[in-house]
Enzyme design. Structure first.
Site, mmCIF file in Angstrom:
data_model
loop_
_atom_site.group_PDB
_atom_site.id
_atom_site.type_symbol
_atom_site.label_atom_id
_atom_site.label_comp_id
_atom_site.label_asym_id
_atom_site.label_seq_id
_atom_site.Cartn_x
_atom_site.Cartn_y
_atom_site.Cartn_z
ATOM 1 N N GLU A 90 -34.214 14.359 -3.278
ATOM 2 C CA GLU A 90 -32.748 14.492 -3.283
ATOM 3 C C GLU A 90 -32.298 15.712 -2.483
ATOM 4 O O GLU A 90 -31.134 15.829 -2.110
ATOM 5 C CB GLU A 90 -32.231 14.600 -4.724
ATOM 6 C CG GLU A 90 -32.140 13.275 -5.440
ATOM 7 C CD GLU A 90 -31.049 12.364 -4.873
ATOM 8 O OE1 GLU A 90 -29.889 12.758 -4.800
ATOM 9 O OE2 GLU A 90 -31.389 11.229 -4.485
ATOM 10 N N SER A 115 -37.550 17.856 -5.077
ATOM 11 C CA SER A 115 -37.146 16.450 -5.056
ATOM 12 C C SER A 115 -36.687 16.004 -3.672
ATOM 13 O O SER A 115 -36.096 16.784 -2.912
ATOM 14 C CB SER A 115 -35.991 16.272 -6.044
ATOM 15 O OG SER A 115 -35.319 15.057 -5.814
ATOM 16 N N TYR A 143 -27.146 18.069 -8.571
ATOM 17 C CA TYR A 143 -28.596 18.024 -8.847
ATOM 18 C C TYR A 143 -29.386 18.418 -7.594
ATOM 19 O O TYR A 143 -30.272 19.267 -7.636
ATOM 20 C CB TYR A 143 -29.001 16.613 -9.297
ATOM 21 C CG TYR A 143 -30.506 16.441 -9.380
ATOM 22 C CD1 TYR A 143 -31.222 16.913 -10.471
ATOM 23 C CD2 TYR A 143 -31.217 15.833 -8.337
ATOM 24 C CE1 TYR A 143 -32.615 16.783 -10.536
ATOM 25 C CE2 TYR A 143 -32.594 15.694 -8.393
ATOM 26 C CZ TYR A 143 -33.281 16.172 -9.490
ATOM 27 O OH TYR A 143 -34.657 16.049 -9.535
HETATM 28 P P1 NAP Z 1 -37.285 13.457 -17.272
HETATM 29 O O1 NAP Z 1 -38.046 12.276 -17.772
HETATM 30 O O2 NAP Z 1 -35.795 13.421 -17.251
HETATM 31 O O3 NAP Z 1 -37.762 14.712 -18.137
HETATM 32 C C1 NAP Z 1 -37.056 15.923 -18.079
HETATM 33 C C2 NAP Z 1 -37.719 16.925 -19.010
HETATM 34 O O4 NAP Z 1 -36.980 18.156 -18.925
HETATM 35 C C3 NAP Z 1 -37.728 16.516 -20.483
HETATM 36 O O5 NAP Z 1 -38.913 16.952 -21.077
HETATM 37 C C4 NAP Z 1 -36.539 17.281 -21.059
HETATM 38 O O6 NAP Z 1 -36.668 17.601 -22.422
HETATM 39 C C5 NAP Z 1 -36.641 18.561 -20.239
HETATM 40 N N1 NAP Z 1 -35.360 19.281 -20.233
HETATM 41 C C6 NAP Z 1 -34.190 18.851 -19.747
HETATM 42 N N2 NAP Z 1 -33.236 19.784 -19.942
HETATM 43 C C7 NAP Z 1 -33.839 20.820 -20.575
HETATM 44 C C8 NAP Z 1 -33.396 22.071 -21.067
HETATM 45 N N3 NAP Z 1 -32.137 22.462 -20.944
HETATM 46 N N4 NAP Z 1 -34.300 22.872 -21.668
HETATM 47 C C9 NAP Z 1 -35.590 22.488 -21.811
HETATM 48 N N5 NAP Z 1 -36.068 21.310 -21.375
HETATM 49 C C10 NAP Z 1 -35.210 20.480 -20.766
HETATM 50 O O7 NAP Z 1 -37.738 13.826 -15.782
HETATM 51 P P2 NAP Z 1 -39.046 13.395 -14.974
HETATM 52 O O8 NAP Z 1 -38.760 12.120 -14.284
HETATM 53 O O9 NAP Z 1 -40.217 13.540 -15.840
HETATM 54 O O10 NAP Z 1 -39.062 14.521 -13.840
HETATM 55 C C11 NAP Z 1 -39.758 15.747 -14.026
HETATM 56 C C12 NAP Z 1 -39.243 16.765 -13.020
HETATM 57 O O11 NAP Z 1 -39.425 16.265 -11.700
HETATM 58 C C13 NAP Z 1 -37.761 17.076 -13.130
HETATM 59 O O12 NAP Z 1 -37.592 18.431 -12.768
HETATM 60 C C14 NAP Z 1 -37.117 16.192 -12.084
HETATM 61 O O13 NAP Z 1 -35.900 16.741 -11.654
HETATM 62 C C15 NAP Z 1 -38.185 16.222 -11.011
HETATM 63 N N6 NAP Z 1 -38.263 15.055 -10.132
HETATM 64 C C16 NAP Z 1 -38.375 13.796 -10.649
HETATM 65 C C17 NAP Z 1 -38.523 12.717 -9.790
HETATM 66 C C18 NAP Z 1 -38.683 11.315 -10.315
HETATM 67 O O14 NAP Z 1 -38.517 10.371 -9.521
HETATM 68 N N7 NAP Z 1 -39.045 11.125 -11.572
HETATM 69 C C19 NAP Z 1 -38.556 12.927 -8.402
HETATM 70 C C20 NAP Z 1 -38.452 14.232 -7.918
HETATM 71 C C21 NAP Z 1 -38.325 15.294 -8.792
HETATM 72 P P3 NAP Z 1 -36.063 16.685 -23.611
HETATM 73 O O15 NAP Z 1 -37.094 15.634 -23.874
HETATM 74 O O16 NAP Z 1 -35.892 17.654 -24.718
HETATM 75 O O17 NAP Z 1 -34.771 16.125 -23.086
HETATM 76 O O1 F7E Z 2 -30.895 5.929 -8.603
HETATM 77 C C1 F7E Z 2 -28.628 3.491 -7.208
HETATM 78 C C2 F7E Z 2 -28.253 4.955 -7.230
HETATM 79 O O2 F7E Z 2 -30.698 7.072 -10.804
HETATM 80 C C3 F7E Z 2 -31.567 5.340 -7.512
HETATM 81 C C4 F7E Z 2 -34.341 11.121 -10.230
HETATM 82 O O3 F7E Z 2 -35.613 11.038 -10.795
HETATM 83 O O4 F7E Z 2 -35.128 10.347 -8.092
HETATM 84 C C5 F7E Z 2 -34.196 10.081 -9.128
HETATM 85 O O5 F7E Z 2 -32.872 10.145 -8.631
HETATM 86 C C6 F7E Z 2 -30.551 4.663 -6.624
HETATM 87 C C7 F7E Z 2 -29.329 5.520 -6.301
HETATM 88 O O6 F7E Z 2 -32.514 7.760 -9.153
HETATM 89 C C8 F7E Z 2 -27.318 2.071 -10.265
HETATM 90 O O7 F7E Z 2 -26.917 5.150 -6.777
HETATM 91 C C9 F7E Z 2 -27.338 1.561 -8.168
HETATM 92 O O8 F7E Z 2 -28.965 5.333 -4.971
HETATM 93 O O9 F7E Z 2 -32.728 5.655 -10.344
HETATM 94 P P1 F7E Z 2 -31.701 6.576 -9.843
HETATM 95 P P2 F7E Z 2 -32.105 8.864 -8.085
HETATM 96 O O10 F7E Z 2 -30.660 9.157 -8.131
HETATM 97 O O11 F7E Z 2 -32.672 8.458 -6.766
HETATM 98 C C10 F7E Z 2 -34.974 11.635 -7.461
HETATM 99 C C11 F7E Z 2 -36.046 11.775 -6.409
HETATM 100 C C12 F7E Z 2 -34.933 12.745 -8.433
HETATM 101 O O12 F7E Z 2 -35.344 13.863 -8.137
HETATM 102 C C13 F7E Z 2 -34.122 12.528 -9.676
HETATM 103 O O13 F7E Z 2 -34.495 13.449 -10.687
HETATM 104 O O14 F7E Z 2 -30.051 3.512 -7.325
HETATM 105 N N1 F7E Z 2 -28.042 2.717 -8.312
HETATM 106 N N2 F7E Z 2 -26.885 1.159 -9.355
HETATM 107 C C14 F7E Z 2 -28.047 3.047 -9.601
HETATM 108 N N3 F7E Z 2 -28.627 4.078 -10.229
HETATM 109 C C15 F7E Z 2 -28.491 4.147 -11.576
HETATM 110 N N4 F7E Z 2 -29.080 5.156 -12.240
HETATM 111 N N5 F7E Z 2 -27.752 3.208 -12.270
HETATM 112 C C16 F7E Z 2 -27.158 2.150 -11.668
HETATM 113 O O15 F7E Z 2 -26.481 1.337 -12.295
#
Ligand code: NAP
Ligand code: F7E
Length: 339
Positions: free
Chosen positions: A130, A128, A152
């Protein structure tokens, strides 16, 4: 023989898009799902229910090495996409211990089981942006040093290094994608883009009057999840394993997202967005901007969805969902209304 892929986190946003993509490519797709006490398949499997019997789902817990071992000892896979994680940054401040345990140990168990039982299986780790956190240079590329700002982010740095170590120590085909934020109509409601798009839809339909947000000035490089899962697959098709940044190369603020999302339905965000310190984080990541030059050059990957298209798609999908005109897939996703 079709290729077989195992996806952890198949019920999540990315897992569902990746499953669809691999099915389209002719793969046999398997997924790991957790057993939960409350069995409500329509809700729990909402994002993949439309794929029905085209998927093979296996119950397992990421916290349990034996349960993962069992799946890998019973089925052979060509590729494993390890996407399961506690993925919400804010929650990782609330419960850093379980985030660390799921994200670090879960990744280690997956890698160890693959090495033990199917070392030839190619492995993808969901890294990520992050990990860059308090950024040392902009834009961020594969060589930019990490400075995570949350449990995270720290857990993802550990997973990234574990994945690299299995590649270097055991010669396994292990890759990490360093993916910047990617969104879409299947995004979880707690993430800011979906919180805004679902809020806009509710306000437009008279079901709410405001959306409460934390920091409006945070800036992110937002792409579409359907584009990003293509990059995951491409990484595992290369002759050698490597790590890649996946991003659009454009940065926008939360404020800009609000502005466009409200304008999409003829509203002004100033009238409806309130800043609430409850949604601010103990340590914020102020800005993230990715340089995906390597992914473009080596993988031939490029994003297809613009920022404006992404915002419009999310808002209209939430509107349709609330007006009862959504597909069953979208309907299952509008059940939760406020976070
Ligand atoms: P998501 O919608 O939150 O999905 C997370 C998945 O992980 C769900 O299928 C959830 O299962 C499963 N999971 C969570 N805790 C678990 C546990 N203890 N045991 C087994 N399964 C578990 O996330 P996403 O956006 O699809 O992201 C997929 C991956 O990419 C994650 O690793 C995330 O950190 C990473 N990532 C995401 C982004 C982004 O912007 N979306 C960016 C960079 C990296 P349940 O349905 O059972 O909860
Ligand atoms: O926040 C700000 C918050 O929670 C984006 C995950 O998929 O991407 C995701 O992480 C920004 C942050 O995503 C609210 O503080 C303001 O600066 O949508 P977010 P994230 O934290 O960037 C990365 C790449 C991952 O890997 C993660 O799994 O928006 N923000 N106000 C807020 N965010 C939330 N959630 N809620 C608010 O009210």
């Amino acid at each position: 023989m079709p290729k077989a892929a195992l996806i952890t986190g198949i019920t999540g946003q990315d897992g569902s898009y990746l499953a669809e993509h691999l099915l389209t490519l002719g793969y046999e797709v398997h997924g790991i799902v957790r057993r939960v006490a409350l069995e409500e398949p329509e809700r729990r499997l909402g994002r993949i229910v439309h794929l029905g019997e085209r998927l093979e789902l296996h119950p397992a817990a990421l916290e349990s090495y034996p349960s993962i071992f069992q799946i890998l000892s019973r089925h052979r896979f060509d590729e494993c996409y390890h996407l399961a994680a506690q993925s919400f940054v804010a929650e990782s401040f609330a419960d850093g211990f379980s985030t660390m345990s799921t994200n670090i140990d879960g990744t280690h168990y997956m890698l160890a089981a693959v090495r033990e039982l199917q070392p030839e299986c190619k492995f993808y780790f969901a890294g990520s942006s992050e990990m860059f956190g308090k950024v040392r240079e902009s834009p961020q590329r594969e060589t930019t040093p990490f400075h995570p700002r949350s449990p995270y982010g720290i857990s993802k740095v550990a997973g990234f290094h574990l994945t690299m170590n299995y590649r270097e120590a055991y010669g396994m085909f292990c890759c990490s994608g360093i993916l910047f934020n990617h969104e879409g109509p299947r995004r979880g409601f707690e993430f800011v883009t979906r919180k805004i798009s679902s809020g806009v839809a509710r306000i437009k339909l008279g079901l709410a009057t405001e959306v409460r947000l934390g920091c409006l000035d945070a800036r992110r490089d937002w792409g579409h999840a359907a584009d990003y899962v293509r990059a995951m697959h491409l990484m595992l098709q290369q002759p050698t394993p490597d790590d890649y940044v996946v991003a659009t190369g454009e940065m926008h603020s939360v404020r800009e997202f609000c502005e466009l999302a409200f304008a999409e339905v003829g509203l002004d965000y100033h009238d409806h967005v309130r800043v609430d310190p409850a949604f601010q984080r103990p340590a914020e990541v102020d800005q993230l901007l990715g340089d995906a030059t390597k992914a473009r050059a080596v993988l031939g990957w490029r994003p297809t969805c613009t920022f404006r298209q992404l915002v419009a798609e999310m808002v209209h999908s939430d509107l349709k969902g609330l007006m009862g005109r959504a597909s069953p897939l979208d309907r299952s996703a509008v059940a939760v209304t406020s976070l």
